[in-house]
Design a protein around this motif. Structure first.
Motif, short mmCIF file in Angstrom:
data_model
loop_
_atom_site.label_atom_id
_atom_site.label_comp_id
_atom_site.label_asym_id
_atom_site.label_seq_id
_atom_site.Cartn_x
_atom_site.Cartn_y
_atom_site.Cartn_z
N ALA A 121 0.84 -1.21 0.00
CA ALA A 121 0.00 0.00 0.00
C ALA A 121 0.87 1.26 0.00
N GLY A 122 2.16 1.07 -0.15
CA GLY A 122 3.08 2.22 -0.14
C GLY A 122 3.28 2.78 -1.53
N PHE A 123 4.21 3.72 -1.64
CA PHE A 123 4.47 4.42 -2.92
C PHE A 123 4.93 3.42 -3.98
N VAL A 124 6.05 2.76 -3.81
CA VAL A 124 6.55 1.82 -4.83
C VAL A 124 5.66 0.59 -4.87
N GLY A 125 5.30 0.07 -3.70
CA GLY A 125 4.53 -1.17 -3.62
C GLY A 125 3.22 -1.10 -4.38
N ASN A 276 17.21 6.44 -5.29
CA ASN A 276 16.13 7.42 -5.10
C ASN A 276 15.08 7.30 -6.20
N THR A 277 13.83 7.11 -5.81
CA THR A 277 12.73 6.87 -6.75
C THR A 277 11.64 7.89 -6.50
N MET A 282 3.71 9.25 -4.27
CA MET A 282 4.64 9.61 -3.19
C MET A 282 3.81 10.28 -2.11
N ASN A 283 4.16 10.03 -0.85
CA ASN A 283 3.48 10.69 0.25
C ASN A 283 3.92 12.16 0.25
N ALA A 284 2.96 13.07 0.07
CA ALA A 284 3.31 14.49 -0.08
C ALA A 284 4.07 15.00 1.13
N ASN A 285 3.85 14.37 2.27
CA ASN A 285 4.48 14.89 3.50
C ASN A 285 5.58 13.99 4.03
N ASP A 286 6.17 13.16 3.14
CA ASP A 286 7.14 12.23 3.74
C ASP A 286 8.52 12.85 3.86
N GLY A 287 8.64 14.09 3.42
CA GLY A 287 9.87 14.82 3.72
C GLY A 287 10.99 14.59 2.75
N SER A 314 20.59 10.87 -7.82
CA SER A 314 20.14 10.42 -9.14
C SER A 314 18.74 9.88 -8.95
N PHE A 315 17.78 10.37 -9.72
CA PHE A 315 16.37 10.05 -9.47
C PHE A 315 15.78 9.18 -10.57
N GLN A 316 15.21 8.03 -10.16
CA GLN A 316 14.55 7.18 -11.16
C GLN A 316 13.04 7.30 -11.01
N TYR A 317 12.34 7.14 -12.12
CA TYR A 317 10.88 7.23 -12.10
C TYR A 317 10.31 5.87 -11.73
N VAL A 318 9.22 5.87 -11.00
CA VAL A 318 8.70 4.64 -10.38
C VAL A 318 8.37 3.54 -11.39
N HIS A 319 7.90 3.91 -12.60
CA HIS A 319 7.58 2.86 -13.57
C HIS A 319 8.84 2.11 -14.01
N ASP A 320 9.94 2.81 -14.08
CA ASP A 320 11.19 2.13 -14.44
C ASP A 320 11.59 1.15 -13.34
N LEU A 321 11.44 1.58 -12.09
CA LEU A 321 11.79 0.69 -10.97
C LEU A 321 10.91 -0.56 -10.99
N VAL A 322 9.61 -0.40 -11.19
CA VAL A 322 8.71 -1.55 -11.20
C VAL A 322 9.10 -2.51 -12.33
N ASP A 323 9.44 -1.94 -13.49
CA ASP A 323 9.93 -2.79 -14.59
C ASP A 323 11.12 -3.63 -14.12
N GLY A 324 12.06 -2.96 -13.44
CA GLY A 324 13.28 -3.65 -13.01
C GLY A 324 13.01 -4.72 -11.98
N LEU A 325 12.11 -4.43 -11.04
CA LEU A 325 11.79 -5.42 -9.99
C LEU A 325 11.18 -6.68 -10.60
N ILE A 326 10.28 -6.50 -11.56
CA ILE A 326 9.62 -7.67 -12.16
C ILE A 326 10.62 -8.46 -13.01
N LEU A 327 11.46 -7.74 -13.74
CA LEU A 327 12.51 -8.43 -14.53
C LEU A 327 13.43 -9.22 -13.60
#
Ligand SMILES: O=c1ccn([C@@H]2O[C@H](COP(=O)(O)OP(=O)(O)O[C@H]3OC[C@@H](O)[C@H](O)[C@H]3O)[C@@H](O)[C@H]2O)c(=O)[nH]1
Length: 416
Positions: A121-125, A276-277, A282-287, A314-327
């Motif tokens: 239920a989190g940002f990346v998850g 960094n993703t 993203m939680n607007a208030n997570d700082g 260096s900032f990655q966009y979340v869709h790229d990370l999800v692609d990488g996790l599944i691969l």
């Protein structure tokens, strides 16, 4: 060569103009989505190679993992609340009882997996959950909602392929599953420093519980690096008693445990070192810097740079990370793999990018630097490229555009 096919004729207005922050246009496009989805007019190949159209990203995923999904379907999920109507005059939310669920692929039993996502239920998850659900798998989410948010997965609640369970990974959890994505851990410094003991427990006990489950059912490790960029062979540089130790050392112990279970009990493990993703949800208030800078710019406030702003990320966009996790999950590779975008910015350059993209009238103010704040961070992603055939597709600027649109919608919908 498969293609992504939507039943309506592909008009320009449908193409995802990702650089366009014009809310009206994306809202008009979303209305188009609603009709198509309501009428079940969605056909796509999860194993197509067509990701770009006229240089615009139109899909995410990789054919080799059968994870390809049209971007407009994902945008529809996170840019438009589906189960509620907000009334700005009375500041009330009406929840809808009956609603149609988004279309998901129908997989043959031998391909359909039962997947546990901790922190789902989190940002990346929650983005990983969307993708796995659309791919046609059965997804079980456990989350203690310390930083996760039920709204992030609300559109799947009640779906035959989906279960949401309020559970803290520091306590054992028994379930029959085929794959486990263990993402549960507060990731922003304010959150993980709020209760350092709990943060260590989440990394250590949570990982022990998930490895024990994996055995049953068959990340910030670099610290303030002295090697740059950081390759997976670099051992890191961590202050074991500093304010970040609860997170950094927790992740290091989690990796130690992971390989101990692999070597001692032959558990089939994968380790992703996530850099960094950022992105919608993203939680607007997570700082963290991305959400802080965007929200400050949207509200016309000064952007807060900690220290001199010469530190880099260096900032990655979340869709790229999800692609990488599944691969990575579906590759037969056990060594750690960096997943990140090597496009490096100083924080000051990043603030200037946000100001140019969101609100040029904003100013910058500096605040004291946090203790042990890493001075630089950039992933060496050669291993991910060679082993997974993965590298980030999303330029930071396009990802910022998507994220700004998301935060604008959340503000309009009274959700933050
Ligand atoms: O408002 C802000 C917030 C942050 N920052 C700075 O921006 C940089 C990035 O800070 P963030 O809090 O976004 O993230 P960090 O790089 O500290 O990593 C942390 O959050 C992201 C996770 O992936 C990492 O594992 C976690 O360590 C730091 O140098 C921080 O001091 C600002 O200058 N202004």
């Amino acid at each position: 060569m498969g293609t992504i096919v939507n039943d309506t004729d592909s008009t320009e207005s449908k193409s995802n103009n990702l650089t366009n922050n014009n809310n009206d246009k994306s809202r008009e496009t979303e209305d188009l989505y609603s009709d198509k989805i309501r009428d079940g007019q969605w056909f796509w190949n999860t194993n197509t190679e067509q990701i770009f159209s006229q240089d615009q990203i139109v899909a995410v995923g990789h054919a080799s993992a059968k994870s390809v999904v049209p971007l407009e379907l994902l945008r529809y999920i996170y840019l438009q609340p589906h189960d509620r109507i907000y009334d700005p005059k009375t500041h009330t939310i009406s929840y809808l009882q009956t609603r149609t669920y988004l279309p998901v692929k129908s997989l043959p039993p031998r391909e359909k997996k039962r997947v546990l996502v901790t922190g789902g239920a989190g940002f990346v998850g929650s983005h990983l959950v969307d993708r796995l659900m659309l791919m046609g798998h059965e997804v079980i989410v456990i989350d203690n909602f310390f930083t996760g948010c039920k709204n992030n997965v609300g559109h799947w609640i009640g779906h035959p392929n989906f279960e949401l369970i309020r559970h803290d990974v520091v306590d054992p959890f028994l379930i029959e599953v085929d794959q486990i994505y263990h993402l549960a851990c507060p990731a922003s410094p304010p959150h993980y420093q709020y209760n350092p003991i709990k943060t260590v427990k989440t990394s250590v006990m949570g990982t022990i519980n998930m490895l024990g489950l994996a055995k049953r059912v068959k990340a910030q490790v670099y610290g303030d690096p002295e090697e740059h960029p950081q390759a997976e062979t670099y051992w890191g540089n961590v202050n074991p008693i500093g304010p970040r130790a609860c997170y950094d050392e927790g992740k290091r112990v989690a990796e130690t445990l992971t390989y101990a279970y692999m070597n001692q009990d032959c558990v089939d493990v994968r380790v992703a070192r996530i850099f960094n993703t950022f992105g919608p949800r993203m939680n607007a208030n997570d700082g963290r810097v991305v959400s802080n800078f965007i929200m400050q710019a949207l509200k016309g406030e000064d952007l807060t740079i900690y220290g001199d702003g010469l530190q880099t990320r260096s900032f990655q966009y979340v869709h790229d990370l999800v692609d990488g996790l599944i691969l990575l999950m579906n590759a037969d590779y056990k060594e750690p793999i960096n997943l990140g975008n090597p496009d490096e910015y100083t924080i000051r350059e990043f603030a200037e990018l946000i100001i140019s993209e969101v609100n040029s009238s904003c100013k910058i103010k500096t605040l004291p630097a946090p203790k042990d704040d890493p001075k630089k961070r950039r992933p060496d992603i050669k291993r991910a490229e060679q082993i997974l055939g993965w590298k980030p597709r999303w330029p930071v600027k396009q990802g910022i555009g998507e994220t700004v649109t998301y935060f604008q919608r959340q503000l309009e919908a009274g959700l933050m």
